[in-house]
Design a protein around this motif. Sequence first.
Motif, PDB file in Angstrom:
ATOM      1  N   GLU A 481       0.823  -1.212   0.000  1.00 34.68           N
ATOM      2  CA  GLU A 481       0.000   0.000   0.000  1.00 34.68           C
ATOM      3  C   GLU A 481       0.852   1.255   0.000  1.00 34.68           C
ATOM      4  O   GLU A 481       0.453   2.305  -0.478  1.00 34.68           O
ATOM      5  CB  GLU A 481      -0.913   0.024   1.234  1.00 34.68           C
ATOM      6  CG  GLU A 481      -1.893  -1.126   1.305  1.00 34.68           C
ATOM      7  CD  GLU A 481      -1.319  -2.323   2.055  1.00 34.68           C
ATOM      8  OE1 GLU A 481      -0.078  -2.370   2.212  1.00 34.68           O
ATOM      9  OE2 GLU A 481      -2.094  -3.188   2.471  1.00 34.68           O
ATOM     10  N   THR A 484       1.971   1.972  -3.897  1.00 37.17           N
ATOM     11  CA  THR A 484       1.050   1.781  -5.015  1.00 37.17           C
ATOM     12  C   THR A 484       1.399   2.727  -6.146  1.00 37.17           C
ATOM     13  O   THR A 484       1.195   2.434  -7.303  1.00 37.17           O
ATOM     14  CB  THR A 484      -0.392   2.029  -4.567  1.00 37.17           C
ATOM     15  OG1 THR A 484      -0.461   3.306  -3.908  1.00 37.17           O
ATOM     16  CG2 THR A 484      -0.844   0.952  -3.602  1.00 37.17           C
ATOM     17  N   TYR A 622      -5.697  14.049   0.427  1.00 38.23           N
ATOM     18  CA  TYR A 622      -5.980  13.372   1.682  1.00 38.23           C
ATOM     19  C   TYR A 622      -6.615  14.344   2.677  1.00 38.23           C
ATOM     20  O   TYR A 622      -6.121  15.458   2.882  1.00 38.23           O
ATOM     21  CB  TYR A 622      -4.690  12.805   2.290  1.00 38.23           C
ATOM     22  CG  TYR A 622      -4.091  11.678   1.496  1.00 38.23           C
ATOM     23  CD1 TYR A 622      -4.436  10.356   1.762  1.00 38.23           C
ATOM     24  CD2 TYR A 622      -3.177  11.924   0.478  1.00 38.23           C
ATOM     25  CE1 TYR A 622      -3.889   9.313   1.038  1.00 38.23           C
ATOM     26  CE2 TYR A 622      -2.619  10.891  -0.256  1.00 38.23           C
ATOM     27  CZ  TYR A 622      -2.984   9.584   0.034  1.00 38.23           C
ATOM     28  OH  TYR A 622      -2.423   8.563  -0.689  1.00 38.23           O
ATOM     29  N   VAL A 644     -11.940   6.207   6.661  1.00 37.00           N
ATOM     30  CA  VAL A 644     -11.117   5.128   7.197  1.00 37.00           C
ATOM     31  C   VAL A 644     -10.805   5.480   8.642  1.00 37.00           C
ATOM     32  O   VAL A 644     -10.212   6.527   8.913  1.00 37.00           O
ATOM     33  CB  VAL A 644      -9.808   4.974   6.390  1.00 37.00           C
ATOM     34  CG1 VAL A 644      -8.943   3.885   7.004  1.00 37.00           C
ATOM     35  CG2 VAL A 644     -10.116   4.657   4.943  1.00 37.00           C
ATOM     36  N   ARG A 658      -0.110   3.491   5.380  1.00 37.22           N
ATOM     37  CA  ARG A 658      -0.707   2.230   4.947  1.00 37.22           C
ATOM     38  C   ARG A 658      -2.227   2.287   4.917  1.00 37.22           C
ATOM     39  O   ARG A 658      -2.861   1.654   4.079  1.00 37.22           O
ATOM     40  CB  ARG A 658      -0.262   1.086   5.878  1.00 37.22           C
ATOM     41  CG  ARG A 658       1.071   0.470   5.503  1.00 37.22           C
ATOM     42  CD  ARG A 658       1.242  -0.898   6.135  1.00 37.22           C
ATOM     43  NE  ARG A 658       1.330  -0.836   7.581  1.00 37.22           N
ATOM     44  CZ  ARG A 658       2.479  -0.691   8.241  1.00 37.22           C
ATOM     45  NH1 ARG A 658       3.596  -0.571   7.576  1.00 37.22           N
ATOM     46  NH2 ARG A 658       2.495  -0.652   9.541  1.00 37.22           N
ATOM     47  N   ARG A 661      -6.323   6.754   2.543  1.00 40.65           N
ATOM     48  CA  ARG A 661      -6.807   6.614   1.181  1.00 40.65           C
ATOM     49  C   ARG A 661      -7.144   7.990   0.630  1.00 40.65           C
ATOM     50  O   ARG A 661      -7.772   8.800   1.330  1.00 40.65           O
ATOM     51  CB  ARG A 661      -8.057   5.723   1.125  1.00 40.65           C
ATOM     52  CG  ARG A 661      -7.830   4.295   1.571  1.00 40.65           C
ATOM     53  CD  ARG A 661      -7.002   3.538   0.530  1.00 40.65           C
ATOM     54  NE  ARG A 661      -6.817   2.156   0.925  1.00 40.65           N
ATOM     55  CZ  ARG A 661      -5.791   1.719   1.661  1.00 40.65           C
ATOM     56  NH1 ARG A 661      -4.881   2.590   2.101  1.00 40.65           N
ATOM     57  NH2 ARG A 661      -5.665   0.450   1.952  1.00 40.65           N
ATOM     58  N   ASP A 663      -9.313   8.831  -1.500  1.00 43.49           N
ATOM     59  CA  ASP A 663     -10.726   9.030  -1.790  1.00 43.49           C
ATOM     60  C   ASP A 663     -11.617   8.975  -0.549  1.00 43.49           C
ATOM     61  O   ASP A 663     -12.833   9.125  -0.654  1.00 43.49           O
ATOM     62  CB  ASP A 663     -11.207   7.976  -2.795  1.00 43.49           C
ATOM     63  CG  ASP A 663     -10.953   6.553  -2.296  1.00 43.49           C
ATOM     64  OD1 ASP A 663     -10.055   6.389  -1.445  1.00 43.49           O
ATOM     65  OD2 ASP A 663     -11.636   5.623  -2.751  1.00 43.49           O
ATOM     66  N   ARG A 664     -11.010   8.749   0.609  1.00 44.82           N
ATOM     67  CA  ARG A 664     -11.798   8.638   1.837  1.00 44.82           C
ATOM     68  C   ARG A 664     -11.062   9.364   2.959  1.00 44.82           C
ATOM     69  O   ARG A 664      -9.843   9.223   3.092  1.00 44.82           O
ATOM     70  CB  ARG A 664     -12.013   7.175   2.227  1.00 44.82           C
ATOM     71  CG  ARG A 664     -12.731   6.350   1.173  1.00 44.82           C
ATOM     72  CD  ARG A 664     -12.785   4.883   1.564  1.00 44.82           C
ATOM     73  NE  ARG A 664     -13.584   4.683   2.767  1.00 44.82           N
ATOM     74  CZ  ARG A 664     -13.657   3.515   3.431  1.00 44.82           C
ATOM     75  NH1 ARG A 664     -12.947   2.478   3.002  1.00 44.82           N
ATOM     76  NH2 ARG A 664     -14.423   3.403   4.499  1.00 44.82           N
TER      77      ARG A 664
END
Length: 796
Positions: A481, A484, A622, A644, A658, A661, A663-664
């Motif tokens: 992660e 990526t 983020y 998250v 890690r 995200r 998108d969240r």
Amino acid sequence: MVVHRGRSPLQDGTVRTGTADGLMLRQQAKLEMSALEMEKIWQQIATETPPEWAIAAEGETAARLLWQRGIRTPEDMQAFCNPDAYEPTEPWAFVEMQQAVERLLLARDRGEKVTIWGDFDADGVTATSVLWEGLGQFFERECLSFTIPNRLVESHGVNVAGVERLHAEGCGLIVTCDTGSTCLAAIARAQELGIDVIITDHHTLPAERPPVVAMLNPRAFENDHPLATLSGVAVAFKLIEALYLERPEIPTAPLVSLLDLVAIGLVADLVELRGDVRYLAQRGIEQLKTKVRPAVRLMLEKCRKAGDRAMDIAFGLGPRINAVSRIHGDAKICVEMLTTRDEARARALVEMTELANSRRKALQASVLKQAQAQSDRIDLSTEGALVLADATWPAGVLGIVAGQLARDYHRPVVLLKLDGDTAYGSARSVAGIDLYDLLVECQHLFETFGGHPLAAGLRMHADRISQLRQELNYALRQRAELTTNDAPTLAIDLAARVSDLGKDYFRQLSKLEPFGMGNPVPKILLRHVRFTNAMHRNIRDPKGKTVRFIFSTFHICDDTGSIPGIWWGHYAYELPDGNCDVVIELDFMRKAKQADFDYQARLVDIRLSQPDLAVAPRVNRYAVIDRRSSSRTPESLAECERGVVLTECPRAWSTIARVARPDRPLILAFPEPPQRSPQQAWSTLVGWAKASVSSGATVELERWRQVLQVQLHTFELGLQALASAGFEWQESNSGQGMWQRSHPASPDAELVQQFGEAVAEENYQQHYFYELDAEAIAQVLNRPDRLQLDPLAVKP
């Protein structure tokens, strides 16, 4: 950017582009350039336009940079740009400063022998020099001495053998600098021999305060304290400053005369330049301009620097000071070089330093070429980390080369020197991949290791190298992660045309100096440029001998003008024909045989221009929501449906990276971590083991670890300490079994201490992240380059 690994077509430094060989080489460079366009993601930092008052006060370019970097009030801008507007912190902010001062003055009155114990890197050398000169104002020379470990045969830190030697010489007080905080065995031995110790350091604090007169370590401050990021030389300076304040009638030399040494150590050690650290660097560079130290003036002449910028230290003075111990091992001559006022002696020592630096460059280039050749035989699509070894590699340059390879290949790199059955060396990583975290999982393979998220040193048995390669890559794959986006990110501060890069533009950039950690050199984008007058050559040492360390010079041109440029470590034929987009840093260039200065562009990255190429703006992908103080449980939070949730306090940036995200939103919903005493953790572990022996009941080790709330590597240290006390583990199933103790013994004190230190470090790390502002976490996540600045970092 991956360094091109071709060979120079000509040894005289010219390129015949009209020949078949020259054409072939240039075509090869073009093909590599096309591949390299995918190596880095260029992202231009997007911020709102600064207000008119900021532009009026600082100029448009400086105001935009200041605004981008979060400096957004008139008071903050003044204090940042002008040291006269900053109020420095008094040395008494250190809780134990008074005890240190009183003990030193007592030693002065008694005529005791005092020894300064330093370190062999630039921070340690300058810290030793500051104490040597500063304490020299209060002590007779026959009562004062200094010692520094040999880099090639000893490690960092105070050692028992050295303490015993100083005792035999009649030493009554040791003052450390840039070292000592965790040298507990040596400190205990000093106490046994009746030698008092004052520690000035900036590395990891031990679990329990050692038996010393005073410990001056900025890691005891909160992270936002203005003294929190002091390096070793700055802590040493604060001690001398306190002596000057306590007994101002004694010293004859002004305190400001030490600040040039402070600036050299601060910039060379790559500490974050904020608060008092930035102030001391600014004042030190002002002092550096006076060139009152013959050796400093001569070194600046050798490296063709003026001495009025942090980059003069970072690229000129720092590497030269470090080169001496990398080549010769012994750094004590550097202290003499920096402190002597004898012109002839200074010149002789500078010549030796210059030769050592040239030798370092040659060795560095040679090892880099050999390491690249090894790398070319590896399938990089399956290897996430590079582990390379060779018996001929000099240990002194492995860290530098590992850092180059890590940047070029954008992955962790371990370089090892083979010495019989032993392998030892250095490791380096890149932003977003916590090297220390990776090595912890492989620590059972090492005899010793230590470091931080971006750098480490290690020693191991040579036959375990293959296993290290396998386990390191496995650990890295488990952290997929984090990587990526395999391509490194290059943050671009400004876009300009060549004609913009004039005196006023450079003057505005200079307002933000000194540049360094936390305040990087501005990266400037130039679009649709071309290269002319390109040539490369090797550098030469002071004796005129060629050193195989290549660099290229050229002119960068667009429709508005041209500017000279330099590209270190690259050949001229790597520069493509046609229009390119480049990222540069603007720097001074002194003209040959002249006293005036001009500008040049230091090439950072390059790619072929494309009509539709657009530099991606930096956006905040983020988001972080702070619910740490909420009375609601994480499950009751409305944001959980779209975010998250982080319910356990992290111990490292890698943990946050890690789970985050783009998108969240990341929801911080973890409770305040417990403040576990290392003694309590050890007592609890021993109590459980004794109870297990007495009852004969089956226990589950993982359950013990969860109750103790420690990481696996810390728990394993505790189990090793239990084994040393005579407890034997009899496993029945995976992770389950019983304890037996047929031969009770006293536990190994060093193992218990290591367990306690690991518990204390986890306490520190968790409380740091618990107290860290949510906005700061978001800023790190949104600035990949800021991930390099781990506030928990220590030197290997």
